[in-house]
Design a protein around this motif. Structure first.
Motif, PDB file in Angstrom:
ATOM      1  N   HIS A  43     -16.611  29.192   5.609  1.00  0.00           N
ATOM      2  CA  HIS A  43     -16.632  27.874   6.249  1.00  0.00           C
ATOM      3  C   HIS A  43     -17.623  26.982   5.512  1.00  0.00           C
ATOM      4  CE1 HIS A  43     -20.046  30.018   8.072  1.00  0.00           C
ATOM      5  NE2 HIS A  43     -20.599  28.829   8.210  1.00  0.00           N
ATOM      6  N   MET A  44     -17.488  25.689   5.708  1.00  0.00           N
ATOM      7  CA  MET A  44     -18.490  24.767   5.181  1.00  0.00           C
ATOM      8  C   MET A  44     -19.570  24.634   6.246  1.00  0.00           C
ATOM      9  SD  MET A  44     -17.849  23.658   2.158  1.00  0.00           S
ATOM     10  CE  MET A  44     -18.949  22.263   1.982  1.00  0.00           C
TER      11      MET A  44
ATOM     12  N   THR B   2     -13.547  18.508   8.538  1.00  0.00           N
ATOM     13  CA  THR B   2     -12.323  19.176   8.988  1.00  0.00           C
ATOM     14  C   THR B   2     -11.694  18.413  10.145  1.00  0.00           C
ATOM     15  OG1 THR B   2     -13.649  20.554  10.408  1.00  0.00           O
ATOM     16  CG2 THR B   2     -12.919  21.534   8.340  1.00  0.00           C
TER      17      THR B   2
ATOM     18  N   ARG C  20     -12.677  17.583  16.831  1.00  0.00           N
ATOM     19  CA  ARG C  20     -13.323  18.741  16.221  1.00  0.00           C
ATOM     20  C   ARG C  20     -14.825  18.516  15.989  1.00  0.00           C
ATOM     21  NH1 ARG C  20     -10.766  22.951  12.213  1.00  0.00           N
ATOM     22  NH2 ARG C  20     -10.298  23.778  14.225  1.00  0.00           N
ATOM     23  N   ASN C  21     -15.204  17.296  15.643  1.00  0.00           N
ATOM     24  CA  ASN C  21     -16.561  17.096  15.135  1.00  0.00           C
ATOM     25  C   ASN C  21     -17.510  16.258  15.996  1.00  0.00           C
ATOM     26  OD1 ASN C  21     -15.890  18.476  12.670  1.00  0.00           O
ATOM     27  ND2 ASN C  21     -14.814  16.646  12.017  1.00  0.00           N
TER      28      ASN C  21
ATOM     29  N   SER D 296     -21.250  16.668  11.327  1.00  0.00           N
ATOM     30  CA  SER D 296     -19.907  17.249  11.454  1.00  0.00           C
ATOM     31  C   SER D 296     -19.861  18.638  10.831  1.00  0.00           C
ATOM     32  CB  SER D 296     -18.876  16.366  10.751  1.00  0.00           C
ATOM     33  OG  SER D 296     -18.603  15.242  11.530  1.00  0.00           O
TER      34      SER D 296
ATOM     35  N   LEU E 211     -22.203  20.930  11.128  1.00  0.00           N
ATOM     36  CA  LEU E 211     -23.027  21.930  11.830  1.00  0.00           C
ATOM     37  C   LEU E 211     -22.146  22.984  12.491  1.00  0.00           C
ATOM     38  CD1 LEU E 211     -25.691  19.634  13.565  1.00  0.00           C
ATOM     39  CD2 LEU E 211     -26.186  21.469  11.909  1.00  0.00           C
ATOM     40  N   THR E 212     -22.373  24.215  12.126  1.00  0.00           N
ATOM     41  CA  THR E 212     -21.630  25.337  12.705  1.00  0.00           C
ATOM     42  C   THR E 212     -22.237  25.705  14.059  1.00  0.00           C
ATOM     43  OG1 THR E 212     -21.250  26.124  10.479  1.00  0.00           O
ATOM     44  CG2 THR E 212     -20.992  27.743  12.196  1.00  0.00           C
ATOM     45  N   HIS E 213     -21.397  26.271  14.913  1.00  0.00           N
ATOM     46  CA  HIS E 213     -21.906  26.759  16.195  1.00  0.00           C
ATOM     47  C   HIS E 213     -22.561  28.132  16.037  1.00  0.00           C
ATOM     48  CE1 HIS E 213     -22.049  28.175  20.336  1.00  0.00           C
ATOM     49  NE2 HIS E 213     -21.571  29.318  19.846  1.00  0.00           N
TER      50      HIS E 213
ATOM     51  N   HIS F 297     -12.914  31.103  17.596  1.00  0.00           N
ATOM     52  CA  HIS F 297     -13.279  32.499  17.766  1.00  0.00           C
ATOM     53  C   HIS F 297     -14.655  32.662  17.124  1.00  0.00           C
ATOM     54  CE1 HIS F 297     -13.186  36.837  17.838  1.00  0.00           C
ATOM     55  NE2 HIS F 297     -13.549  36.805  16.570  1.00  0.00           N
ATOM     56  N   CYS F 298     -15.683  32.786  17.947  1.00  0.00           N
ATOM     57  CA  CYS F 298     -17.055  32.720  17.435  1.00  0.00           C
ATOM     58  C   CYS F 298     -17.405  33.948  16.584  1.00  0.00           C
ATOM     59  CB  CYS F 298     -18.035  32.587  18.585  1.00  0.00           C
ATOM     60  SG  CYS F 298     -19.707  32.307  17.977  1.00  0.00           S
ATOM     61  N   THR F 299     -17.892  33.662  15.389  1.00  0.00           N
ATOM     62  CA  THR F 299     -18.299  34.759  14.502  1.00  0.00           C
ATOM     63  C   THR F 299     -19.810  34.718  14.241  1.00  0.00           C
ATOM     64  OG1 THR F 299     -17.787  33.375  12.588  1.00  0.00           O
ATOM     65  CG2 THR F 299     -16.059  34.874  13.296  1.00  0.00           C
ATOM     66  N   CYS F 300     -20.544  34.092  15.180  1.00  0.00           N
ATOM     67  CA  CYS F 300     -21.996  33.984  14.971  1.00  0.00           C
ATOM     68  C   CYS F 300     -22.638  35.388  15.070  1.00  0.00           C
ATOM     69  CB  CYS F 300     -22.615  33.010  15.967  1.00  0.00           C
ATOM     70  SG  CYS F 300     -22.985  33.730  17.571  1.00  0.00           S
TER      71      CYS F 300
HETATM   72  C1  SAM Z   1     -17.604  20.788  13.533  1.00  0.00           C
HETATM   73  S1  SAM Z   1     -16.798  21.875  12.487  1.00  0.00           S
HETATM   74  C2  SAM Z   1     -18.090  22.650  11.680  1.00  0.00           C
HETATM   75  C3  SAM Z   1     -17.917  22.562  10.198  1.00  0.00           C
HETATM   76  C4  SAM Z   1     -16.837  23.462   9.707  1.00  0.00           C
HETATM   77  N1  SAM Z   1     -17.334  24.837   9.658  1.00  0.00           N
HETATM   78  C5  SAM Z   1     -16.317  23.065   8.315  1.00  0.00           C
HETATM   79  O1  SAM Z   1     -15.884  23.952   7.572  1.00  0.00           O
HETATM   80  O2  SAM Z   1     -16.283  21.878   8.009  1.00  0.00           O
HETATM   81  C6  SAM Z   1     -16.244  23.016  13.686  1.00  0.00           C
HETATM   82  C7  SAM Z   1     -15.328  24.085  13.169  1.00  0.00           C
HETATM   83  O3  SAM Z   1     -16.056  25.037  12.407  1.00  0.00           O
HETATM   84  C8  SAM Z   1     -15.662  26.370  12.711  1.00  0.00           C
HETATM   85  N2  SAM Z   1     -16.795  27.062  13.367  1.00  0.00           N
HETATM   86  C9  SAM Z   1     -17.952  26.499  13.767  1.00  0.00           C
HETATM   87  N3  SAM Z   1     -18.769  27.429  14.301  1.00  0.00           N
HETATM   88  C10 SAM Z   1     -18.127  28.605  14.255  1.00  0.00           C
HETATM   89  C11 SAM Z   1     -18.432  29.941  14.667  1.00  0.00           C
HETATM   90  N4  SAM Z   1     -19.589  30.240  15.254  1.00  0.00           N
HETATM   91  N5  SAM Z   1     -17.518  30.884  14.449  1.00  0.00           N
HETATM   92  C12 SAM Z   1     -16.356  30.618  13.865  1.00  0.00           C
HETATM   93  N6  SAM Z   1     -15.986  29.385  13.451  1.00  0.00           N
HETATM   94  C13 SAM Z   1     -16.855  28.381  13.640  1.00  0.00           C
HETATM   95  C14 SAM Z   1     -14.484  26.244  13.649  1.00  0.00           C
HETATM   96  O4  SAM Z   1     -13.310  26.197  12.884  1.00  0.00           O
HETATM   97  C15 SAM Z   1     -14.727  24.893  14.294  1.00  0.00           C
HETATM   98  O5  SAM Z   1     -13.557  24.314  14.778  1.00  0.00           O
END
Ligand code: SAM
Length: 486
Positions: free
Chosen positions: A186-187, A326, A372-373, A414, A416-418, A475-478
């Motif tokens: 992921h970004m 995204t 999404r963001n 936008s 920031l990952t969860h 699906h949280c992968t934290c």
């Molecule tokens: C606001 S964006 C965050 C930036 C995103 N990761 C990107 O690649 O641009 C939110 C998306 O990131 C991914 N994401 C964020 N937190 C995540 C987590 N804890 N586990 C899995 N996917 C996550 C999901 O696809 C979510 O819909």
């Protein structure tokens, strides 16, 4: 002259007859002689290989030529002043034409000048259409190749300058070293330096924001979402007097950015009635997105106009920046179409070409980006007791349930990952929509920065995961949900 024409005709005729004879011979041999067939197969393979080699070399040479031409075209800075642009445009086109006329060896040079002309022409798509009708094939192929390469280079270098260094974070593909085929890829944002608990990582203004409809009768600044309690002289729009602002500065900024397109008090009757409908649908419904999109497009036009006036065309446009975030792929609903048509008429008509730009596909892509963001704004005030889930039928990322006053879309945030054990938290220190990201744990340089999209509390993993799935299809992968096993 007549003789040579005749000679040519005879030659063609003779050649025609000869090749026809060869075809018959060839077909007879192919059907009747097995060793000839084998030989033929071998030769065919050989010829195919040779052809492929030649094609490869020609393609590679073309690629090199395109690359070199693009570098040359962009070597010298392009003028920013309108008069200079016009002068350069005419000179470049005329140079391109005369170089082309000098023959094949000058095709690349011709393309360089035609491309420079394209870079300063106000409507590149229109010029490409003209080029397609007037420039011969080989040069056009180089120009189109340069365009594709330019777009690719521009896209690939986006993260070289984004986010701005002052934000103290970098956007990166994560986990480190993973490629896009990795399910966890992921970004995200990584810290550019170490942070201690309580440190401010960055401060970010939104690209668009909106008060929740639940607070439609409460007193909030229409622009920055600040509560108006205690503000002695709130400002108001002189035309519609529907909206209040916490200051003249907010009123003027709102007007410049979007209210000039969306004022329900507009002298133009059709603008006024469409704008009223837009605000009415926000007040009645629970959707924040249509108004946020309307404000975003207004802001985009204003930003673009300023950028062009300042001669900063080579910078990324706000739309390009937004497209790097995204989005959610959404099926269009009839209400989306109605909003999009209204918006295209309200804002699109004001700028040539924009009405077509604001089509349903772009509307939905923008809505998907907001869903999404966007991040919940918690600017406080007496009325703000609204739970995040009540802010809108579309869920907004919010680490706390209560106190939500609206939603906003931020370019950097936008990314920031969860995490269910985040190391940072957005806060709204001036009680407006400006987000301050603070470290809630010590963060080391290079470490991913995370926030929580939900109120985590001390709930068990399945409960958190169910909420994340329901609200964000995530699906949280934290590390808390999926601990890394060594
Ligand atoms: C606001 S964006 C965050 C930036 C995103 N990761 C990107 O690649 O641009 C939110 C998306 O990131 C991914 N994401 C964020 N937190 C995540 C987590 N804890 N586990 C899995 N996917 C996550 C999901 O696809 C979510 O819909």
């Amino acid at each position: 002259m007549k003789n040579s024409t005749l000679a040519a005709l005879i030659a063609v005729g003779t050649l025609g007859v000869a090749s026809l004879g060869y075809v018959f011979y060839f077909d007879y041999k192919r059907r009747n002689d097995p060793s000839f067939r084998r030989k033929l197969k071998r030769e065919k393979k050989k010829a195919q290989k040779a052809k492929q080699e030649v094609e490869k070399i020609t393609q590679a040479q073309r690629e090199i030529s395109i690359d070199r031409a693009l570098t040359r075209a962009l070597e010298e800075p392009l003028p920013t002043d309108v008069a200079q642009k016009e002068k350069m445009f005419l000179e470049s086109v005329s140079l391109g034409e005369s170089l082309f006329a000098s023959g094949e060896t000058k095709y690349e040079d011709a393309a360089v000048h035609f491309y420079r002309a394209l870079k300063v022409y106000p409507d590149p798509i229109e010029l490409i259409t003209i080029y397609q009708k007037t420039i011969p094939g080989p040069v056009l192929t180089i120009i189109m190749g340069m365009l594709a390469r330019d777009v690719k280079r521009r896209q690939e270098s986006y993260y070289d300058t984004f986010p701005d260094q002052s934000m103290q974070v970098k956007a990166a593909g994560l986990p480190k070293g993973a490629d896009k085929s990795d399910p966890k890829f992921h970004m995200g944002l990584v810290a550019a330096k170490d942070f201690a608990v309580g440190d401010i990582i960055y401060v970010e203004k939104p690209e668009t924001s909106q008060l929740t409809p639940a607070l439609k009768d409460a007193e909030y600044c229409e622009f920055c979402l600040k509560p108006l309690e205690g503000i002695e002289h709130p400002a108001a729009c002189g035309k519609c007097s529907l909206f209040k602002y916490c200051s003249a500065a907010c009123k003027d900024t709102a007007y410049d950015e979007y209210h000039r397109f969306l004022c329900p008090g507009s002298e133009d009757a059709s603008t006024a009635s469409s704008a009223k409908e837009l605000y009415q649908s926000w007040a009645e419904g629970k959707e924040l997105a249509p108004l946020m999109i309307a404000k975003f497009f207004g802001h985009m036009i204003t930003t673009e106009q300023k950028r062009q006036l300042a001669g900063q065309e080579s910078d990324y446009t706000l739309w390009e920046r937004t497209e790097h975030t995204t989005t959610l792929l959404l099926p269009g609903k009839p209400t989306d179409q109605a909003h999009q048509v209204r918006l295209a008429a309200l804002i699109g008509q004001q700028v040539p070409g924009l009405e077509e730009f604001m089509n349903e596909e772009r509307y939905l892509s923008m809505k998907g980006r907001i869903l999404r963001n966007a991040i919940a704004v918690r600017s406080g005030g007496e009325a703000a007791g609204v739970a995040a889930s009540a802010a809108s039928e579309d869920y907004v990322r919010s680490p706390a349930d209560a106190g939500v006053t609206g939603a906003a879309l931020y370019l950097v945030s936008s990314y920031l990952t969860h995490s269910c054990a985040p190391n940072a938290e957005p806060s709204f220190l001036d009680h407006d929509h400006v987000l301050t990201l603070k470290a809630t744990r010590p963060i080391q340089a290079g470490e991913e920065i995370t926030m929580s999209y939900i109120a985590v509390g001390d709930r068990p993993t399945p409960a958190r995961q169910a909420e994340l799935m329901e609200k964000f299809r995530l699906h949280c992968t934290c590390p808390l949900c999926e601990p890394v096993t060594e």
